[in-house]
Design a protein around this motif. Structure first.
Motif, short mmCIF file in Angstrom:
data_model
loop_
_atom_site.label_atom_id
_atom_site.label_comp_id
_atom_site.label_asym_id
_atom_site.label_seq_id
_atom_site.Cartn_x
_atom_site.Cartn_y
_atom_site.Cartn_z
N ASP A 1 -47.93 -76.19 -111.11
CA ASP A 1 -46.80 -75.95 -112.03
C ASP A 1 -45.88 -74.87 -111.46
OD1 ASP A 1 -45.14 -76.10 -114.19
OD2 ASP A 1 -46.37 -74.81 -115.47
N ASN A 2 -45.25 -75.19 -110.31
CA ASN A 2 -44.37 -74.20 -109.68
C ASN A 2 -43.00 -74.79 -109.37
OD1 ASN A 2 -45.12 -75.95 -107.65
ND2 ASN A 2 -45.53 -74.36 -106.13
N HIS A 3 -42.60 -75.78 -110.17
CA HIS A 3 -41.31 -76.41 -109.93
C HIS A 3 -40.19 -75.64 -110.63
CE1 HIS A 3 -42.92 -78.30 -113.64
NE2 HIS A 3 -41.67 -78.19 -114.05
N PHE A 4 -38.98 -75.91 -110.19
CA PHE A 4 -37.80 -75.32 -110.82
C PHE A 4 -37.31 -76.26 -111.92
CE2 PHE A 4 -33.22 -74.75 -111.33
CZ PHE A 4 -33.12 -73.37 -111.45
N THR A 5 -37.07 -75.72 -113.11
CA THR A 5 -36.64 -76.54 -114.24
C THR A 5 -35.11 -76.62 -114.27
OG1 THR A 5 -38.60 -75.92 -115.52
CG2 THR A 5 -36.71 -76.81 -116.73
N TYR A 6 -34.60 -77.83 -114.16
CA TYR A 6 -33.16 -78.06 -114.17
C TYR A 6 -32.63 -78.34 -115.57
CZ TYR A 6 -32.88 -78.14 -109.09
OH TYR A 6 -32.90 -77.78 -107.76
N HIS A 7 -33.48 -78.86 -116.44
CA HIS A 7 -33.05 -79.16 -117.80
C HIS A 7 -34.23 -78.96 -118.74
CE1 HIS A 7 -30.78 -81.08 -121.04
NE2 HIS A 7 -31.88 -81.75 -121.33
N ASP A 8 -33.98 -78.23 -119.82
CA ASP A 8 -35.05 -77.96 -120.79
C ASP A 8 -34.42 -77.85 -122.17
OD1 ASP A 8 -37.41 -77.36 -121.99
OD2 ASP A 8 -37.72 -75.43 -120.99
N SER A 9 -34.71 -78.82 -123.02
CA SER A 9 -34.18 -78.80 -124.38
C SER A 9 -35.31 -79.09 -125.36
CB SER A 9 -33.07 -79.84 -124.55
OG SER A 9 -33.54 -81.14 -124.29
N GLY A 10 -35.34 -78.35 -126.44
CA GLY A 10 -36.41 -78.52 -127.42
C GLY A 10 -37.72 -77.95 -126.93
N ASP A 11 -38.81 -78.47 -127.48
CA ASP A 11 -40.16 -78.05 -127.08
C ASP A 11 -40.90 -79.30 -126.63
OD1 ASP A 11 -42.73 -77.09 -126.76
OD2 ASP A 11 -42.63 -75.78 -128.52
N THR A 12 -40.74 -79.64 -125.36
CA THR A 12 -41.27 -80.90 -124.84
C THR A 12 -42.80 -80.92 -124.87
OG1 THR A 12 -39.33 -81.05 -123.40
CG2 THR A 12 -41.19 -82.49 -122.89
N ALA A 13 -43.41 -79.82 -124.47
CA ALA A 13 -44.88 -79.78 -124.43
C ALA A 13 -45.47 -80.02 -125.82
CB ALA A 13 -45.35 -78.45 -123.86
N ALA A 14 -44.93 -79.36 -126.84
CA ALA A 14 -45.45 -79.52 -128.20
C ALA A 14 -45.20 -80.93 -128.71
CB ALA A 14 -44.79 -78.49 -129.13
N ALA A 15 -44.02 -81.48 -128.39
CA ALA A 15 -43.70 -82.84 -128.85
C ALA A 15 -44.62 -83.87 -128.21
CB ALA A 15 -42.24 -83.16 -128.54
#
Length: 757
Positions: free
Chosen positions: A342-356
């Motif tokens: 889990d060492n990637h760069f996040t280009y887009h993050d909206s909401g709570d994806t992990a919880a969803a």
């Protein structure tokens, strides 16, 4: 204390100057730093146009013509505002100057989502454009040529028109407002006076440059938006067109190269006894690794054939270097392993994806893969160099980056850049390969061995295919979650691949690459689908494989990953693939229009007749935005008795903003589809011990005439500023075909090239 006040005052003044600079608009792009060279009877009205006494209008072009029709489209921009007679238009490559720097492609490389309308994006784009005007480069790439010059070339035409009108008004003693211009003729209706441009060319050049030239309302366009034949097409038809490889300066010699079979390796020595005995032999020499290329050997001879035979006769000792351990299985395993961390760069993050995802009633997962790909330009790499004894040089090169080309040649010949004259003939294809200058530096180094004699260095197809800067291999993992009613609640994607930008920075500037690279994740994070929760990232993996920009870059494989997985989501949701996409585009009317129009034209939902040999057919659909343009494609596919994939028809719809030359747009869509289909069905570079296993077109085929589908293209009418055209047709074709194959066979193909089991 005085020194402190002085330092603080100086810093404050510098800060104020910087702030003032940042608030100013991009500096003018009409007047070059040095006057344009002119012929007798010819006058330069600005940095983009010269008018001759013979009425010929010469348009200066800062972009390379490599089959994309850009010279015609750019000339149309200027000729429209100038109100020139199209039959009088000629073109000429522009010199190196900062007014010709490509601003748009760098601004577009900033890692912002197209939906982002915020101030940070606007400020970053503004500052980047200003910086690139001063310190950028001339470049043809990123489907940016029209977008970059939509303003400057129209302003150049309007400015030149105003200067011609001013000269005529002064000579005739009439108000400038009463003079009309049409098809290269100036007229004053009240006095009956009229004249063609040539009569006032020199006087116009003495007129002041208008501070704010008035551009036409698009409703008044007579040339822009109308189909035009390409300016160079006749010469290509009758064989008179001259490409870089066609250059024949007096006394020309030829150099053929053999590069180390292992990428990044070198020759540690060679014996040229056998080569010296062959006819036409002049000299054998070692070729160093330059600008990211692989080292090797070369032979200079009197003809291409003699050079090719002699270089084969060299007995070479090879040092394979660090890439000797690189093979396709280990390469793809290395990329897949990076996704486990889990060492990637996040280009887009909206909401709570992990919880969803954790709360989802249903989830699906998929892993997609794409191999490296060669560019395979039909004109192989070549460059002709004449290094004179006085320390000056002429270089004839098929390049997309003239600044880099001159810098590479100057360094290889150890002469100042100012001593080099660069000629850029027509390019026999580019696709991003000629954004690299390894072959130019190599040619310059070889020509240095024989000063005062022009030497053309050319590569065989085998050297070209085995020593490319390849499209990066990539592995991606997608995951989606659905609620109890089958509606998507979360979308997650992460990919792993080498970074093109990191490698290019090292090759061209000698600096280590660092930070995120938008090209790795473009086509994944910057799409219009309206996910309630979404997270898209990328992990850069350094590998000893030279990678470079390949037509549509990251979009080329990320569109396949993303659109294939969206189809999988539709199946999981129990929905039609078209209807599923429509449900995710309710706030994106532009994309929705393109998608629905393509489906309508293709007859989506209506049964498809069997082929002539009785095979069943199926349709697949894909939607993708790239380089500012939105493209939807529907592919109709069947299988031959031997499971060979056959694509019979492709319906494409593109919204590219204002279509400057509709003929050119259609040609580029057809070209991009054929290019992308070749890759989807056949494209694959494999490695064994650091050596590329594909050598020529029998091992790396391109789509043949009898395999080419019928291609129908519709261009969405638009008055918006133009967007990219050269590349956006490539990304959707692979997923459209793959999705059709799933509909036909029930087999989901997640690896390119597409192969049924």
């Amino acid at each position: 204390m005085k020194r402190r006040y002085f330092v603080l005052g100086t810093l404050g003044a510098a800060g104020a100057l910087m702030l003032g600079w940042s608030l100013l608009p991009v500096r003018q792009r009409l007047t070059p730093s040095a006057p344009l060279p002119t012929q007798p009877g010819q006058a330069a009205l600005n940095g983009w146009v010269k008018v001759g006494a013979d009425d010929r209008v010469t348009v200066l072009l800062a972009k390379s013509e490599m089959g994309q029709g850009i010279h015609t489209a750019l000339a149309m921009l200027l000729a429209e505002e100038l109100d020139a007679d199209w039959s009088t238009i000629t073109t000429e490559m522009a010199p190196i100057d900062s007014i010709y720097n490509n601003l748009a492609t760098v601004v577009d490389s900033l890692p912002f989502h197209p939906d982002d309308k915020g101030s940070v994006k606007r400020i970053a784009g503004w500052m980047t454009a200003k910086s690139m005007r001063e310190i950028g480069i001339m470049a043809t790439g990123g489907s940016s040529s029209i977008k970059d010059l939509w303003g400057p070339m129209r302003e150049a035409g309007a400015s030149a028109r105003a200067m011609l009108v001013g000269a005529a008004a002064q000579a005739w003693g009439v108000p400038a407002a009463e003079i009309e211009v049409r098809s290269g003729v100036l007229r004053h209706a009240a006095s009956g006076k009229q004249s063609r441009f040539g009569a006032f060319a020199e006087a116009a050049a003495r007129q002041p440059l208008p501070s704010a030239p008035v551009l036409k309302d698009p409703a008044r366009f007579t040339l822009i938006g109308q189909p035009q034949r390409r300016l160079e097409s006749a010469s290509k038809g009758d064989g008179s067109a001259r490409f870089a490889i066609d250059q024949l300066p007096p006394g020309l010699l030829y150099a053929s190269v053999r590069l180390c079979p292992t990428l990044g390796g070198r020759a540690s020595g060679f014996d040229d006894k056998a080569a010296r005995a062959l006819p036409g032999f002049k000299q054998a020499l070692m070729v160093p690794a330059l600008r990211g290329g692989t080292a090797g050997v070369a032979v200079i001879a009197d003809t291409p054939w003699h050079a090719m035979q002699a270089v084969k006769a060299l007995d070479v000792q090879w040092d394979p270097g660090p890439a000797a351990g690189l093979s396709t299985p280990t390469l793809m395993q290395q990329l897949a392993a990076a996704l486990d961390r889990d060492n990637h760069f996040t280009y887009h993050d909206s909401g709570d994806t992990a919880a969803a995802l954790q709360a989802a009633a249903k989830t699906i997962d998929a892993e997609y893969r794409a191999p490296p790909l060669a560019h395979s330009t039909l004109e192989p790499q070549n460059c002709t160099v004449l290094l004179r004894n006085d320390g000056s040089a002429t270089v004839w090169a098929p390049t997309q980056v003239p600044d880099f080309a001159i810098a590479a040649a100057a360094e290889a010949m150890a002469i100042p850049k100012e001593r080099i004259r660069l000629e850029i003939p027509l390019l026999g294809g580019g696709f991003g390969r000629r954004l690299e200058v390894d072959f130019i530096a190599q040619a310059a180094a070889i020509a240095r061995a024989l000063p005062d004699k022009p030497v053309q260095t050319f590569w065989s197809r085998e050297e070209d295919m085995t020593h490319d800067f390849y499209r990066p291999p990539a592995v991606a993992r997608y995951r989606a979650g659905f609620d109890a009613q089958g509606k998507p609640v979360a979308f997650s994607a992460v990919s792993a691949a080498p970074s093109i930008v990191h490698q290019v920075v090292k090759r061209q500037f000698g600096l280590p690459g660092a930070g995120p690279d938008k090209t790795t994740a473009e086509g994944a994070f910057d799409q219009p689908y309206e996910w309630p929760n979404a997270r898209i990232g990328h992990a850069i993996v350094d590998v000893p494989l030279p990678v470079g920009f390949w037509r549509s870059v990251g979009h080329s494989h990320n569109a396949f990953f993303k659109e294939g997985f969206v189809d999988e989501m539709a199946v999981a949701a129990g929905q039609d693939p078209l209807a599923f996409r429509v449900s995710l585009l309710q706030n994106h009317p532009r994309h929705l229009q393109v998608l629905q129009r393509a489906a309508s034209l293709a007859g989506w939902g209506a049964p498809l007749a069997d082929t002539a040999d009785g095979a069943k057919q199926a349709r697949g659909i894909a939607l993708h935005e790239s380089f500012g343009s939105v493209v939807a494609q529907v592919a109709e596919v069947s299988l031959a008795a031997d499971k060979r994939i056959r694509v019979h028809r492709v319906v494409a719809v593109i919204d590219c903003g204002f279509p400057v030359n509709p003929n050119g747009v259609r040609q580029q869509m057809e070209s991009a589809i054929v290019f992308g289909l070749s890759a989807a069905l056949y494209g694959e570079i494999t490695l064994d011990k650091g050596q590329v296993q594909q050598h020529n077109f029998h091992e790396q085929p391109m789509l043949r005439y009898d395999e080419c589908p019928a291609i129908e293209t519709e261009i969405v009418a638009s008055t918006a500023a133009p967007e990219g055209v050269g590349e956006p047709g490539t990304p959707p074709i692979a997923p459209a075909v793959a999705n059709a194959l799933f509909a036909l066979t029930g087999q989901r193909l997640r690896t390119l090239p597409l192969k049924l089991t």
